[in-house]
Design a protein around this motif. Sequence first.
Motif, mmCIF file in Angstrom:
data_model
loop_
_atom_site.group_PDB
_atom_site.id
_atom_site.type_symbol
_atom_site.label_atom_id
_atom_site.label_comp_id
_atom_site.label_asym_id
_atom_site.label_seq_id
_atom_site.Cartn_x
_atom_site.Cartn_y
_atom_site.Cartn_z
ATOM 1 N N UNK A 182 56.817 65.860 -3.948
ATOM 2 C CA UNK A 182 57.956 65.865 -4.873
ATOM 3 C C UNK A 182 59.209 65.336 -4.197
ATOM 4 N N UNK A 238 59.050 61.642 -4.186
ATOM 5 C CA UNK A 238 59.284 61.039 -5.515
ATOM 6 C C UNK A 238 60.771 61.141 -5.869
ATOM 7 N N UNK A 239 61.335 62.313 -5.647
ATOM 8 C CA UNK A 239 62.757 62.521 -5.976
ATOM 9 C C UNK A 239 63.653 61.566 -5.202
ATOM 10 N N UNK A 288 62.885 58.731 -4.008
ATOM 11 C CA UNK A 288 62.455 57.328 -4.196
ATOM 12 C C UNK A 288 61.846 56.753 -2.908
ATOM 13 N N UNK A 316 58.742 80.900 -17.469
ATOM 14 C CA UNK A 316 58.220 79.532 -17.535
ATOM 15 C C UNK A 316 58.630 78.682 -16.341
ATOM 16 N N UNK A 317 58.930 79.314 -15.211
ATOM 17 C CA UNK A 317 59.274 78.543 -14.011
ATOM 18 C C UNK A 317 58.055 77.739 -13.574
ATOM 19 N N UNK A 318 58.320 76.607 -13.003
ATOM 20 C CA UNK A 318 57.244 75.786 -12.445
ATOM 21 C C UNK A 318 57.851 74.816 -11.442
ATOM 22 N N UNK A 349 61.049 74.219 -18.425
ATOM 23 C CA UNK A 349 60.959 73.442 -17.182
ATOM 24 C C UNK A 349 59.776 72.482 -17.110
ATOM 25 N N UNK A 350 59.237 72.124 -18.244
ATOM 26 C CA UNK A 350 58.152 71.135 -18.209
ATOM 27 C C UNK A 350 58.715 69.830 -17.662
ATOM 28 N N UNK A 392 71.019 63.126 -13.286
ATOM 29 C CA UNK A 392 69.858 63.735 -13.949
ATOM 30 C C UNK A 392 68.729 63.994 -12.944
ATOM 31 N N UNK A 393 68.632 63.099 -11.955
ATOM 32 C CA UNK A 393 67.551 63.214 -10.965
ATOM 33 C C UNK A 393 67.662 64.496 -10.131
ATOM 34 N N UNK A 394 68.859 65.097 -10.115
ATOM 35 C CA UNK A 394 69.051 66.305 -9.308
ATOM 36 C C UNK A 394 68.519 67.557 -10.005
ATOM 37 N N UNK A 395 68.237 67.459 -11.297
ATOM 38 C CA UNK A 395 67.733 68.628 -12.031
ATOM 39 C C UNK A 395 66.270 68.880 -11.634
ATOM 40 N N UNK A 396 65.936 70.148 -11.467
ATOM 41 C CA UNK A 396 64.558 70.512 -11.115
ATOM 42 C C UNK A 396 63.576 69.993 -12.162
ATOM 43 N N UNK A 397 62.487 69.448 -11.708
ATOM 44 C CA UNK A 397 61.404 68.950 -12.575
ATOM 45 C C UNK A 397 61.794 67.754 -13.437
ATOM 46 N N UNK A 398 62.932 67.127 -13.103
ATOM 47 C CA UNK A 398 63.301 65.877 -13.793
ATOM 48 C C UNK A 398 63.275 64.765 -12.749
ATOM 49 N N UNK A 399 62.637 63.658 -13.106
ATOM 50 C CA UNK A 399 62.504 62.525 -12.193
ATOM 51 C C UNK A 399 63.061 61.284 -12.877
ATOM 52 N N UNK A 400 63.918 60.572 -12.167
ATOM 53 C CA UNK A 400 64.561 59.394 -12.763
ATOM 54 C C UNK A 400 64.368 58.180 -11.858
ATOM 55 N N UNK A 401 63.857 57.118 -12.433
ATOM 56 C CA UNK A 401 63.736 55.840 -11.707
ATOM 57 C C UNK A 401 64.432 54.757 -12.520
ATOM 58 N N UNK A 436 65.092 51.020 -8.376
ATOM 59 C CA UNK A 436 64.101 51.906 -7.731
ATOM 60 C C UNK A 436 62.693 51.359 -7.932
#
Lengths: 273, 436
Positions: free
Chosen positions: A155, A158-159, A161, A236-238, B270-271, B288-297, B301
Amino acid sequence: MDYENLLFVCVAFLYSLGAFGILMGTLAMRRPLSAAAEILTLAGFALHSLSLLLAFVTVGYADLSANQHLQFLAWCIIACYLAARYKLRHPFLGMTAAPLALLLYILSLRLTGLKNLLPDNLSALFFSLHVWSLYLSFAIMALAFGAGLLFIYTENRIKNKEPLAGFTRDMPALGAYDKINKGAVIAGFPLFTLGLMAGIVWAPAAQTVAANPKAMLSLFIWLLYALLFYQRTALGYRGKKTALMAVIIFSVSALSLMIDFATFHHSYRFLPD
Amino acid sequence: MDGELLIVGLNHKTAPVEVRERFALNEGDLSGNTLLAGEDVSECLILSTCNRVEILAVGRPETAPERLLEAWAGVRAETPDRLRPYTYTHKGREAVRHVFSVAASLDSLVPGEPQILGQLKDAYKKALEGGTTGQILNHLLHKAFFAAKRVRSETGIASSAVSVSYAAVELAKRIFEDMGKTRALLVGAGEMAELAATHLVNAGIASLKITNRTQERAAHLAGRFRAEAVPFEDLARHLAEVDIIISSTGSPEPIIRETDLRGLMQKRKNKPMFFIDIAVPRDVEPAVNAIDNVYLYDIDDLREVVEENLLHRRSEAVRGQEIVDGETLAFCSWMRSLVLQPTIVDLVRRGEKIAGRELEKTLKRLGPLPDGACDALKVMLSSVVKKLNHEPITYLKKACADHPEAKLRHIGTVRRIFNLDNEKQDEYSKEGPEKS
């Protein structure tokens, strides 16, 4: 060399080759190598099962020595890994499970000759329940630990890049690691609770001190586990947070286990054969 | 063997696109049978793609390349001199290595691209139908397909995306475990976004929604992808229901902001969400990329990912070349054994004939034999013949492998010692030519 020692050497040899092969095969993305290593691990597991079965038959579960207990824990880890591997069709969990099981198996040598002194009337029920539940929950958390580490590493890349180079190219999606975490928490927490409860009931009967630092540590682990269980199921944490929690819970559990066996928390004593 | 393996061709490295266009060999331009008309070429195959035109042939190494060039240039009413500066000629081992490299996509503009193998298979199929291939090209092509399969399965040459749109989808696969359960939303309708949507649909996503400021354009695209067109004003509501968002509007300001998304993530429990922002100026706030479980390209990139992937493919191509070199050696060894084959066959037949004649005479002398005795004699004689032939055959193979330049001398020696040529003449005079 008697058959017990022979079996020990064979299992340790097969597990060593298996752990090394799975690690190298996965990291170097050599599928044939990790496949061969998995076969060796499976062969080691079969022999390991045989040696435990012989021990159960000859001395009975309640009379297992401390080294056999540690070997049983190693067996639980490999069993959980093989079950998860069958389901996921990927050997990546073996990267942590196989070396960990090997380490416990080898460490069991240091406990040879130690036996647990149990009152006969209670040992069969509560001690078995205590140990089986905790060992299984430990083995399950070992998988969540491996999946958690891989989640955090992947992760992060990915985060940020960063290229998914090397072995990460051949690894499953983040969702797969998260699924393992969820399964481990849902199955592991009730088992851990059951084990702890059985321990609380059994401890006074076994004349161990219930309120020692080790027991407090177990309670602390249970609280962390309960928090993670609540976060996953109710809030719902994940993702990263739950992966990190799993890594922490397993690390503290491993520490607790080391204290357990190192300080003879469960009244292990040297007994003549 | 009727000659040596050779290749005459041009590709993206040796010829600019206008030359490749000029000398492309389309179906029907040049048939393999035309090339086989003379005595210079005994087998041939024509491969013509947008990046290469190559004629694979077996023929006389001194004259066949020129004959192929003449025929090829002739199709375009040109002289060979106009074509020659852009072409290369490989013979023998280099030709084998080249064919294997082409099949494994090591010689392609983008290493690891899968089309070339299909194109080579098509070319081979046409050559087979035209009857222009023989023992050598058939074996070569089968081994080329085998080498290509090995390179693809044993290296990571084809494992990474080399287009921006496909790289985005590959990234999505690293986030979501099951693409069949993911839902996507296309915001805006740029060309690259459409391509990414095509790849997503091909990856088997559960559903696709399309929104655009112009509702007709959204409806048109939705028809193409069998997707649902939704009003642009409902974007915030639909964001909560999807996992992958491809955005490519012409908006001068971001249309998806970090503050809005934080609340949305709580609603989604958090999906994970994956934003592919192809728009310039960007549609999604970078925070937006800093939010947990959010990925931005964003587009830059993704371009970096493609660059990295290309580098990875090139490094894997080096490993692929090692596999190709190994397969080339094995093929060349087989080629060498072809020269020996007639002599080995003659040697074995000679032994079998002598044994057969002697057995016949002996059986006549002995009269009736017990059951199984005749078969036992045959087995024994066959074994003796094999053992007697073993040494000269081993000598031939070893001598030819160690000193390939003197192979004809070694073959001649063995043929003279065992009188193979006179035996053949005797047979011809008695029975006529052998049918092989």
